[in-house]
Scaffold this motif. Structure first.
Motif, mmCIF file in Angstrom:
data_model
loop_
_atom_site.group_PDB
_atom_site.id
_atom_site.type_symbol
_atom_site.label_atom_id
_atom_site.label_comp_id
_atom_site.label_asym_id
_atom_site.label_seq_id
_atom_site.Cartn_x
_atom_site.Cartn_y
_atom_site.Cartn_z
ATOM 1 N N SER A 1 9.793 -61.808 98.090
ATOM 2 C CA SER A 1 10.793 -60.993 98.778
ATOM 3 C C SER A 1 11.695 -61.860 99.635
ATOM 4 C CB SER A 1 10.121 -59.959 99.675
ATOM 5 O OG SER A 1 9.513 -58.973 98.892
ATOM 6 N N LEU A 2 12.980 -61.527 99.591
ATOM 7 C CA LEU A 2 13.923 -62.141 100.513
ATOM 8 C C LEU A 2 14.168 -61.112 101.607
ATOM 9 C CD1 LEU A 2 16.374 -63.694 97.937
ATOM 10 C CD2 LEU A 2 15.089 -64.966 99.654
ATOM 11 N N GLY B 1 23.789 -58.885 106.017
ATOM 12 C CA GLY B 1 24.747 -59.947 106.283
ATOM 13 C C GLY B 1 24.125 -61.329 106.391
ATOM 14 N N CYS B 2 22.824 -61.444 106.100
ATOM 15 C CA CYS B 2 22.183 -62.748 106.237
ATOM 16 C C CYS B 2 22.339 -63.584 104.981
ATOM 17 C CB CYS B 2 20.704 -62.601 106.575
ATOM 18 S SG CYS B 2 19.727 -61.987 105.196
ATOM 19 N N GLY B 3 22.862 -62.982 103.918
ATOM 20 C CA GLY B 3 23.094 -63.739 102.694
ATOM 21 C C GLY B 3 22.051 -63.512 101.627
ATOM 22 N N LYS B 4 21.088 -62.617 101.892
ATOM 23 C CA LYS B 4 20.000 -62.442 100.917
ATOM 24 C C LYS B 4 20.502 -61.825 99.618
ATOM 25 C CE LYS B 4 18.369 -58.139 103.149
ATOM 26 N NZ LYS B 4 19.601 -57.781 103.850
ATOM 27 N N THR B 5 21.399 -60.839 99.731
ATOM 28 C CA THR B 5 21.935 -60.211 98.519
ATOM 29 C C THR B 5 22.820 -61.195 97.756
ATOM 30 O OG1 THR B 5 21.814 -58.018 99.480
ATOM 31 C CG2 THR B 5 23.327 -58.302 97.656
ATOM 32 N N CYS C 1 12.741 -59.698 95.145
ATOM 33 C CA CYS C 1 13.182 -58.456 95.730
ATOM 34 C C CYS C 1 13.884 -58.735 97.045
ATOM 35 C CB CYS C 1 11.948 -57.583 95.960
ATOM 36 S SG CYS C 1 12.273 -56.052 96.791
ATOM 37 N N VAL C 2 15.071 -58.165 97.183
ATOM 38 C CA VAL C 2 15.816 -58.314 98.425
ATOM 39 C C VAL C 2 15.581 -57.073 99.270
ATOM 40 C CG1 VAL C 2 18.151 -57.993 99.280
ATOM 41 C CG2 VAL C 2 17.648 -59.916 97.804
ATOM 42 N N THR C 3 15.260 -57.261 100.527
ATOM 43 C CA THR C 3 15.054 -56.086 101.370
ATOM 44 C C THR C 3 15.319 -56.423 102.833
ATOM 45 O OG1 THR C 3 13.458 -54.418 102.048
ATOM 46 C CG2 THR C 3 12.577 -56.585 101.558
#
Lengths: 292, 276
Positions: free
Chosen positions: A31-32, A37-41, A187-189
């Protein structure tokens, strides 16, 4: 299996990602985690090929894939709002990727039926996406990605559009599915609970930087940075005076004279007795519930 | 009577007096006979209609139909590309595009068409430019031809296509495009299997908005095509003005209206079935 080497991304004026290095293993649920706005997506979209990095490489089993277009990468994505094609039935949605690969009609039929059974949506095959509930759409979106047998499944905030109860249920389902298939999930969350519950490892991101990559337990128990500590669960900050250090355990005297002990996270050459020091305290640790 | 109905009354009255009644007169006149000196004789006949289906007039109709169809197709292709570009442009650029599309609307049609004529005309920049480059050309073929007619038609009716499509593109969920990309679809595949099916309603609306007026258009073909191409619109005007055969002109008008109404009805029917 999947390696990111020094991935960077800058938009015209600002830097979105700074030198991300990450290695993800086969069959891992990664998981990210980070605030919006942190850049994970952005990072996830770079892996998918929907956006291009301004620097760095992506390797899959040692082979570079960052120069391939999204179409050619053996990754599939579950989009945040599912992005199901509204003019197609559930079955057609799932068959879309297979048709593009030129599979025979029978093979497509069989695979669609199989994956629909896998996500327990068999009876919805001929329904249109707009007649499905959030959880059902979610399952179709997962099925549409899985049917292509990707090497890595990318999930962009997969559960954020669901209500709380459904989310917990889908968390379990998603984890069970991943373990059953032995597939790598990224997975981005922004939901720490979700990340802690689902993942084998978590990467905490803040302002385009990977702050810490470790197992949920380590993230929770020994955060490496203040950001990691504060993001995972709300913490209180106490300031006091350092009165004693033995190995990595520090004793701090607070303003009212009370003493607290905790792990110290200051490099040893910077430790001075009597220095002012900040202690971060988790509610869960102080007011813990009785163990069952 | 409810208040709402009361407010609707002026519109209903206006519609009845200035649209329904005149149309009714047109329908009645279409069954009358042309007088020897161009008047209307009130002896009923179906002859106007049978005449309208004679090969000459059918040919003119087909020619108009073809022009309207080609205009619609060209507008469709350009419209999709333009509105796509508009919807994905930055907000600032979007305003510029929108102005560029709407601006010609603010100029009178005849002025616009004359501007085109001036451009290709004897003293115009096109001919001067060709002369300068030493490219031989036929000044008569250049100033009045079918391509020019099509150009005039497309520039005139393009906004009717772009505006509904732009509206639809703005609401279009572009993550669908990304999903298709992710699943392996190339650009053309995405256009035909994802984008266009989701713009169906706007495509039909735009096509109708372009097709209907272009089928009856007579100013543009007249000014840009010369007297060479007789179109259905010209045919009808001529019956009322030059030939002074009002009953026949009325019959032609009624036929055209029936056709266009049938098309609009077909569109509604399709919509209704789609909504179900």
């Amino acid at each position: 299996m999947l390696e990111l080497l020094n991935i960077g991304k800058s938009f015209s004026s600002q830097t979105a990602l700074k030198g991300i290095n990450l290695s993800i293993g086969e069959g891992e649920f990664f998981s990210l985690l980070g605030p919006s706005g942190c850049g994970k997506t952005t990072l996830l979209r770079i892996i998918a090929g929907l956006e291009s990095a301004t620097g760095g490489q992506i390797l899959l089993d040692g082979q570079r894939v960052d120069q391939l277009p999204a179409q050619k990468r053996p990754f599939n994505m579950v989009f945040q709002r599912y992005a199901l094609f509204p003019h197609m039935s559930v079955g057609e949605n799932i068959a879309y990727g297979l048709r593009l690969r030129g599979l025979s009609k029978d093979a497509i039929e069989a695979k669609v039926a199989e994956v629909l059974a896998l996500v327990d949506m068999g009876e919805f095959r001929d329904r249109k996406p707009d007649t499905l509930s959030g959880g059902q759409s979610q399952r179709v979106a997962v099925a549409r990605a899985l049917v292509n047998e990707p090497r890595v499944l990318l999930l962009d905030e997969p559960l954020s559009a669901l209500d709380h109860k459904m989310r917990e249920h889908m968390q379990k389902e998603l984890r069970a599915l991943q373990q059953k298939l032995g597939l790598t999930f990224i997975c981005v969350t922004h939901d720490q609970e979700e990340a802690l519950a689902l993942s084998d490892r978590i990467g905490i991101m803040s302002r385009g930087v990977l702050e810490q990559v470790s197992s949920p337990r380590e993230i929770y128990e020994s955060p490496e940075t203040i950001f990691a500590a504060q993001f995972v669960e709300s913490t209180s900050m106490l300031r006091g005076e350092l009165v004693e250090v033995s190995e990595d355990l520090a004793t701090i005297r607070l303003g009212d004279g009370s003493l607290i002990k905790g792990k110290i996270n200051v490099p040893s050459d910077q430790i001075r007795l009597g220095m002012s020091i900040e202690a971060y305290v988790r509610k869960a640790m102080v007011f813990g519930e009785r163990a069952k | 009577m409810k208040l709402r109905d009361f407010f609707l009354l002026p519109a209903a009255l206006w519609f009845t007096v200035f649209i329904l009644l005149p149309l009714l007169i047109v329908v009645i006149v279409s069954f009358a006979t042309r007088g020897t000196y161009g008047g209307i004789e009130w002896s009923w006949t179906l002859q106007n209609y049978s005449r309208a289906f004679s090969p000459t007039y059918l040919g003119i109709f087909l020619e108009s139909f073809q022009l309207a169809l080609v205009t619609t197709v060209v507008c469709l292709v350009l419209g999709v590309l333009i509105s796509w570009a508009m919807a994905t442009a930055s907000p600032k650029l979007r305003q510029v595009y929108l102005m560029a599309i709407v601006l010609p609307f603010l100029t009178n049609l005849v002025i616009r068409i004359y501007a085109i004529r001036m451009f290709v005309g004897a003293e115009g920049p096109l001919q001067a430019g060709l002369e300068l480059l030493g490219i031989p050309f036929d000044p008569y073929a250049l100033t009045q031809n079918k391509v020019l007619v099509l150009y005039g038609m497309v520039t005139t009716y393009l906004p009717f296509m772009v505006l509904p499509l732009y509206g639809a593109f703005e609401k279009f969920d572009f993550s669908l495009v990304e999903a298709a990309q992710d699943l392996g679809a190339g650009l053309w595949k995405i256009l035909f299997s994802v984008i266009l099916p989701n713009l169906k309603t706007a495509l039909w609306a735009g096509a109708l908005l372009v097709f209907i007026p272009s089928l009856g258009e007579y100013v543009i073909p007249d000014l840009l095509g010369g007297a060479k191409n007789m179109l259905y619109g010209n045919l009808i005007t001529e019956q009322f003005l030059k030939s002074r055969d009002w009953p026949f002109g009325a019959a032609l008008s009624v036929l055209m209206m029936v056709l266009l109404l049938a098309m609009a009805a077909l569109f509604r029917l399709r919509e209704a079935r789609h909504d179900k």
